[in-house]
Design a protein around this motif. Structure first.
Motif, PDB file in Angstrom:
ATOM      1  N   GLN C 142       0.876  -1.169   0.000  1.00 50.90           N
ATOM      2  CA  GLN C 142       0.000   0.000   0.000  1.00 50.90           C
ATOM      3  C   GLN C 142       0.916   1.223   0.000  1.00 50.90           C
ATOM      4  O   GLN C 142       1.661   1.453   0.942  1.00 50.90           O
ATOM      5  N   ALA C 159       2.120  -1.775  -7.336  1.00 48.60           N
ATOM      6  CA  ALA C 159       1.870  -1.287  -5.974  1.00 48.60           C
ATOM      7  C   ALA C 159       0.383  -0.971  -5.867  1.00 48.60           C
ATOM      8  O   ALA C 159      -0.286  -0.748  -6.882  1.00 48.60           O
ATOM      9  N   SER C 160      -0.157  -0.978  -4.645  1.00 47.85           N
ATOM     10  CA  SER C 160      -1.533  -0.543  -4.449  1.00 47.85           C
ATOM     11  C   SER C 160      -1.489   0.916  -4.036  1.00 47.85           C
ATOM     12  O   SER C 160      -0.801   1.274  -3.089  1.00 47.85           O
ATOM     13  N   ILE C 161      -2.223   1.739  -4.751  1.00 46.71           N
ATOM     14  CA  ILE C 161      -2.134   3.172  -4.501  1.00 46.71           C
ATOM     15  C   ILE C 161      -3.166   3.604  -3.470  1.00 46.71           C
ATOM     16  O   ILE C 161      -4.355   3.328  -3.599  1.00 46.71           O
ATOM     17  N   SER C 163      -4.358   7.102  -1.981  1.00 43.30           N
ATOM     18  CA  SER C 163      -4.138   8.540  -2.101  1.00 43.30           C
ATOM     19  C   SER C 163      -4.493   9.224  -0.791  1.00 43.30           C
ATOM     20  O   SER C 163      -5.546   8.964  -0.204  1.00 43.30           O
TER      21      SER C 163
END
Ligand code: NA
Ligand code: NA
Lengths: 438, 182, 307
Positions: C142, C159-161, C163
Motif C-alpha cells: 500500500q 503497488a496498491s495506490i 491517495s
C-alpha cells in the motif's frame, strides 16, 4: 487602520450580526463580505464561493455526517432504553442508582455518537420519565441527562474533536484518545455529585426502589452486546491499521444502521427516512458553518488581523496560566452563545498561536476547549441540550432544567482545573497508544 | 430563550409559490441525504478494496469529498425550510412585535443579498471551470464543473427558500423568526 | 503610498521556499522603489491547491507553488513532476532555462501567470518494513505517491495506490494502513516520517522524484508596475534563484542525515534501478501523458532534449 483596532471592530460587528437572529453560517458570510468589500475591494467578493468550496474540500469532513448517522440510527431504536435498563438492573442497590445508571448510559452512548444532542435525546427519552416516576426531582432528572448528554463530544467519537483536528492539523486519532480519560473523569464526578445529593436529601432509601432477580439481570445483558460490538469494532478499525479515523466513521455508520435494521427491526422506509433526515439536517447545518467560518477566517487573515493578534500576544509579558485563564473565560463566554463548531473554527486561528507561544500541548488544549463547549451546551441563551430536554419533557420548565444542570457545570469547571493541574489526564493515553511524537 | 433547530417546518399556507418552493427544497433534501448515503457506501467499498483485496483506491477519496460537498450545498434549502440552521435570536426576543417584524425583514434582506452574491459568483466560478475545461489534478481527473455545479444549484435553491420565507412573513403566513408573540 | 503585493504559500517560516519568498521581499524593499511584498505563509490565506486559480485571475499577486498542483488547469504542467525526467539538481537548473521551460511559460501566459524564480526540489522513498530502490520492491505494498504521474508509474509496478495528503502519511504508516511513501525530502523530515519507517531512499547522485516549485506572479499585475519596480523584482528574483538552487541540494543530504540519526537504514538507488524505473515510467506515466495532452509528445521531446 491598525489591524488590532480593526479586529475589535470585526468582533463587535460579528456579535451584533450573530445576535440578530440570522443563521450563524449566513451571519458569518455577511460579516466577511462586508469587511472584504470595505477593506479589500469589491473584487474579493468573487472569491467567496471558491473559498467556501475549498473549505469543504477535505476528506476528514466525511466523518461528521458519518458519526452523526451512527448516533441517530441507534437513537431511533430502543437501544438507548436497553442500555439504560441494563445499567439500572445492575445498579439498583446503590442509593440514587437510577441517576447513576442514566449517566453511565450517557457515557456509553457517547462512545457511539459524535454529537451531544443525539446522546441527550437517546438516553433522555427513557431516562427522564423513569426518574420522575420514581420520585426524583424534575431538576435532577433533567439536569443529569442534559449534562450527561454533553459527554457526546468529549468521549470519542466526537464531531467537535474532528473539527478541531482539521482546524489545527492535529491527529484526530490522538484527539479521540485524549478525550477518553477526561470523559470518564467527568462521568465519575457527575455520578459522585448525584449520589451525594441524593444521600443528602435524605430520600436515598425511597429512591433506591425497584429490585431485580439475578435472572433478570443476566437476561438483559445480550441486548447490550451489539453496542459493545460496535464500540470495539470502531476502535479496532481505527487503531488496528484498517482505516483512518474518517474512514472508520463510515464503517461505524454502516454498522449502526445495520444493527438498527436487523436487531431493532428498523425496516419501515418512513422510520429510516426520519433517521436520515435528522442526520442530514444536523450534518448540513454543521458543515455550512464550517464552510462559512472558512470564509470568515480568510477575511481575518487577509486583513492581517489574525497575524497581528498573534504577534501582539507574543509581546505580552504575562504568566502562561493567566493567559490560559483568559482563554478559558473567552471560550466559556463564546460557548454561551455559539455552537461548539462555530467557536472552534472562529477562535482556532487566533487561539492556536497563543497556545503555541505559551507552550501548551494542542492535544491537551483540545480537551479543555471541549469541556468549555460542553458547558455552553447546557447554559443559556443557546444551550442545544436544554432544548432537547425541553422537547422530551415539555412540562419541565427551562429554568428547572437550568438549575438542575448547574451542579454539573461546577463538576465541569472542576474537571478543567484538574486537567490544568494534571495535564497527563489528557495526554497519557494518546502517548501510550500512539507513541510520544508530533 | 434563543432559537435552535426545532423540527417544525416553516408554514406555507395555501400560497402556491410557497408550496412549490417547499416541494423543491424537500426534493433537494432527499438528494442531499442520498448523497450522504452514497458517501458511506463508497467509503466502505474503499476500505474493502484496500484492506481485504489489497487493491488500489484511485477515485474513491475524491468521489466521497465531492459527494459530501454537494450534499452540504444542495441540502441548504431543505435545512432552511426545516429551520435547521442554528441561530441566536437574542435581539429579536428583546424586541416588541412591531420592531421585531422589521428586524425580521432586515435580516431576511441581508441573507437574501449575501446568498445572491454567493449564487452570482458561484455561477461565475462554475462557468469559468466549464469554459477552461478544468479538471482535478488526480489520476481520476474529474471535470471540475461537475462538483462545482453544486454551488449555483445549492445557493440558487437556498435563495428561493429564503425569498419564500420572507414572503411568508410579509403575508402573515409565518411569524417573524418563527417566534410566537408573547 | 507604496504598492502592496500579496504573496501566498503553504510552508512554515523555516522552509526553504519561504526563505526564497523572503529574499525577494527583502531585496525589493531595500531597492526603495515603493513596492512592498506581504507574505501570507503557512496556508494562512489559501489552501495549497487553491492558489493557482486566484493567481491566474489576479486576486492573488504572487505564490510559491508546486506547478503540478495546477495540472488540472494546464495538463502540460504534469511534466514538472514526471518520474526520471530530471536526473539531478544541475540538470534541473539547465531544464529551468531551456526551450522546454519556454514552452511551459507560454502555457502559463495563457493563464496570465509568469515565473519570477525557477526551482526544483527532490524527494525519495520510505518503506515501513523494507527498502525501496527498484520497481519490484513496491509490488503489493500500500503506497502513497506524491503526484499523478508517480501514482501511474507505481501502479505499473503493481503497488496498491492509497491517495492521501502528505500530512496523513505519519498516522497511516503508524496504524499500518500504509507501507510505503514517496514525497519531498523536506516533507519526510517535517512530518517526522523517520519515526515510522525502517528504510529511507533519499535523492542522491540520481533521483527519481523532482518537483518544479517556482515563485509565480500574475502577469498583468507585473505589467502594471513601473519600470523601476519591475527591475527591482527581476534583480531580487535572480538573487533568490541562486540561493534556492544551493539550498535545494543541501536539503537531500540533510534529510538523509536526519533519518540516519534516527536509526533508519539508508538505501541508495543505483543507475540500473533508475533506468528500470524510467523504462517503467515510459510505458505508464509518459505514455498516459502523451495520450492526454494534445501537444504532449512535442513538450516531452523538448524536455528529453535537455542534456
Ligand atoms: Na462521542
Ligand atoms: Na450556551
Amino acid at each position: 487602520m491598525d489591524p488590532l483596532l480593526l479586529g475589535a471592530i470585526v468582533a463587535i460587528v460579528t456579535i451584533l450580526v450573530l445576535f440578530s437572529g440570522v443563521s450563524v453560517a449566513i451571519g458569518l458570510l455577511i460579516v466577511s463580505a462586508g469587511f472584504l468589500l470595505v477593506f479589500d475591494g469589491a473584487r474579493s467578493l468573487e472569491l467567496m464561493p471558491e473559498l467556501l468550496f475549498g473549505k469543504l474540500d477535505n476528506f476528514a469532513l466525511l466523518s461528521i455526517p458519518m458519526f452523526i448517522i451512527m448516533g441517530a440510527s441507534i437513537a431511533s431504536t430502543r437501544a438507548g432504553a436497553d442500555l439504560y435498563e441494563a445499567l439500572e438492573r445492575w445498579l439498583t442497590r446503590v442509593p440514587g442508582g437510577l441517576v447513576v445508571s442514566n449517566l453511565g448510559a450517557c457515557a456509553l452512548f457517547a462512545a457511539m455518537s459524535g454529537s451531544s444532542p443525539a446522546t441527550c435525546a437517546a438516553i433522555g427519552k427513557m431516562g427522564i420519565p423513569e426518574m420522575r416516576k420514581r420520585g426524583y426531582p424534575d431538576g435532577v432528572a433533567a439536569g443529569s441527562i442534559a449534562a450527561g448528554g454533553t459527554l457526546g463530544i468529549l468521549i470519542p467519537p466526537s464531531v467537535t474533536m474532528i473539527v478541531y483536528g482539521i482546524a489545527t492539523e492535529t491527529s484526530i486519532g490522538r484527539l479521540f484518545l485524549a478525550g477518553v480519560i477526561p470523559g470518564l473523569l467527568l462521568v465519575t464526578l457527575f455520578m459522585a455529585w448525584s449520589l451525594y445529593s441524593t444521600w443528602k436529601s435524605g430520600e436515598a432509601s425511597r429512591l433506591g426502589a425497584g429490585s431485580y432477580t439475578w435472572a433478570e439481570r443476566f437476561e438483559i445483558l445480550p441486548r447490550v452486546l451489539p453496542f459493545l460490538g460496535i464500540i470495539i469494532g470502531v476502535l479496532y478499525a481505527m487503531y488496528g491499521g484498517i482505516a483512518t479515523p474518517s474512514e472508520t466513521a463510515a464503517v461505524g455508520a454502516l454498522l449502526c444502521l445495520l444493527i438498527a435494521m436487523i436487531i431493532y427491526k428498523l425496516w419501515n422506509p418512513k422510520d429510516l427516512w426520519v433517521v436520515l433526515r435528522d442526520s442530514t439536517k444536523e450534518s448540513v447545518m454543521i458543515l455550512f458553518i464550517i464552510a462559512a467560518a472558512g470564509v470568515f477566517s480568510y477575511m481575518l487573515s487577509s486583513l492581517f488581523i489574525t497575524q497581528s493578534i498573534a504577534e501582539w500576544i507574543g509581546t505580552l509579558d504575562v504568566n502562561r496560566w493567566v493567559l490560559m485563564g483568559v482563554v478559558n473565560v473567552f471560550l466559556l463566554i463564546a460557548g454561551f452563545f455559539l455552537p461548539p463548531v462555530a467557536v472552534i473554527l472562529m477562535a482556532a486561528p487566533i487561539l492556536l498561536p497563543i497556545i503555541d507561544t505559551a507552550g501548551f500541548d494542542p492535544i491537551w488544549f483540545a480537551v479543555v476547549l471541549t469541556i468549555n463547549m460542553e458547558i455552553g451546551l447546557i447554559s443559556p441563551p443557546v444551550g442545544l441540550n436544554l432544548y432537547v430536554i425541553n422537547g422530551i419533557a415539555p412540562d419541565i420548565s427551562l429554568k428547572t432544567i437550568l438549575t438542575g444542570s448547574l451542579p454539573f457545570v461546577a463538576c465541569m469547571v472542576l474537571a478543567i482545573i484538574l486537567l490544568c493541574l494534571f495535564p497527563g489526564l489528557a495526554t497519557w493515553l494518546p502517548n501510550v497508544v500512539m507513541g510520544v511524537a508530533l | 430563550m434563543a432559537g435552535h433547530g426545532s423540527a417544525v417546518a416553516s408554514h406555507t399556507g395555501n400560497n402556491l409559490f410557497l408550496r412549490v418552493v417547499a416541494a423543491l427544497s424537500t426534493l433537494a433534501g432527499w438528494c442531499s441525504a442520498g448523497m450522504i448515503v452514497s458517501a458511506v457506501a463508497i467509503t466502505c467499498q474503499m476500505i474493502i478494496v484496500r484492506f481485504v483485496l489489497n487493491g488500489s483506491t484511485i477515485w474513491q477519496t475524491e468521489a466521497v469529498i465531492y459527494l459530501v460537498i454537494a450534499a452540504t450545498l444542495v441540502g441548504l434549502p431543505y435545512v432552511q425550510r426545516l429551520r435547521g440552521h442554528v441561530n441566536v435570536d437574542l435581539i429579536p426576543l428583546a424586541l416588541p412585535p412591531r420592531p421585531r417584524f422589521f428586524m425580521a425583514i432586515l435580516t431576511s434582506v441581508l441573507s437574501i443579498s449575501i446568498v445572491s452574491i454567493m449564487l452570482f459568483y458561484g455561477y461565475d466560478y462554475w462557468h469559468f471551470a466549464w469554459d477552461r475545461g478544468w479538471r482535478s489534478d488526480t489520476v481520476w481527473g474529474v471535470r471540475l464543473w461537475i462538483p462545482y455545479l453544486a454551488l449555483p444549484v445549492g445557493f440558487g435553491l437556498l435563495l428561493l427558500q429564503l425569498i419564500a420565507d420572507l414572503v411568508a412573513v410579509l403575508t402573515g403566513i409565518d411569524k417573524p423568526f418563527g417566534l410566537e408573540d408573547t | 503610498g507604496a504598492t502592496e503585493l500579496r504573496l501566498s504559500h503553504q510552508w512554515s517560516s523555516k522552509d526553504i521556499r519561504h526563505q526564497v519568498a523572503q529574499i525577494v521581499a527583502d531585496e525589493v524593499a531595500a531597492a526603495g522603489v515603493d513596492l512592498e511584498i506581504k507574505i501570507f505563509g503557512s496556508k494562512s490565506l489559501f489552501k495549497p491547491r487553491e492558489q493557482y486559480k486566484p493567481l491566474s485571475r489576479g486576486q492573488l499577486d504572487m505564490t510559491v507553488l508546486p506547478l503540478s498542483y495546477a495540472g488540472g488547469q494546464q495538463p502540460a504542467y504534469n511534466l514538472t513532476l514526471m518520474p526520471g525526467l530530471v536526473k539531478n539538481h544541475d540538470h534541473a537548473a539547465r531544464l529551468s532555462h531551456s526551450p522546454f521551460m519556454e514552452a511551459l511559460e507560454a502555457k502559463m501566459a495563457e493563464d496570465d501567470v509568469m515565473v519570477l524564480v525557477h526551482g526544483y526540489l527532490a524527494g525519495g522513498f520510505a518503506g515501513k518494513d523494507k527498502c525501496i530502490t527498484k520497481p519490484e520492491d513496491v509490488k503489493g505494498l500500500q503506497t502513497r505517491a506524491a503526484g499523478k504521474s508517480f501514482e501511474q508509474m507505481l501502479a505499473g509496478a503493481d503497488a496498491s495506490i492509497a491517495s492521501m495528503a502528505s500530512s496523513e502519511i505519519y498516522n497511516a504508516m503508524q496504524t499500518g494502513v500504509l507501507q510505503a511513501a514517496n514525497t519531498s525530502s523536506s516533507s519526510f523530515v517535517s512530518y517526522r516520517i523517520y519515526e515510522q519507517v525502517s528504510c529511507y531512499t533519499p535523492a542522491g547522485d540520481v533521483a527519481l522524484w523532482f518537483m518544479y516549485q517556482p515563485l509565480l506572479m500574475n502577469k498583468r499585475t507585473f505589467d502594471g508596475l513601473s519600470e523601476a519596480q519591475q527591475n527591482a523584482l527581476v534583480a531580487a528574483a535572480e538573487k533568490a534563484e541562486a540561493f534556492y538552487m544551493e539550498e535545494a541540494k543541501s536539503q537531500d543530504a540533510a534529510s538523509a542525515k536526519v533519518f540516519r540519526d534516527a536509526g533508519v537504514e539508508i538505501a541508495e538507488m543505483s543507475v540500473e534501478d533508475f533506468d528500470a524505473w524510467r523504462a517503467l515510467a515510459m510505458e505508464t506515466s509518459y505514455a498516459k501523458f502523451v495520450e492526454e495532452v494534445a501537444d504532449g509528445q512535442a513538450l516531452l521531446d523538448l524536455a528529453l532534449a535537455v542534456e
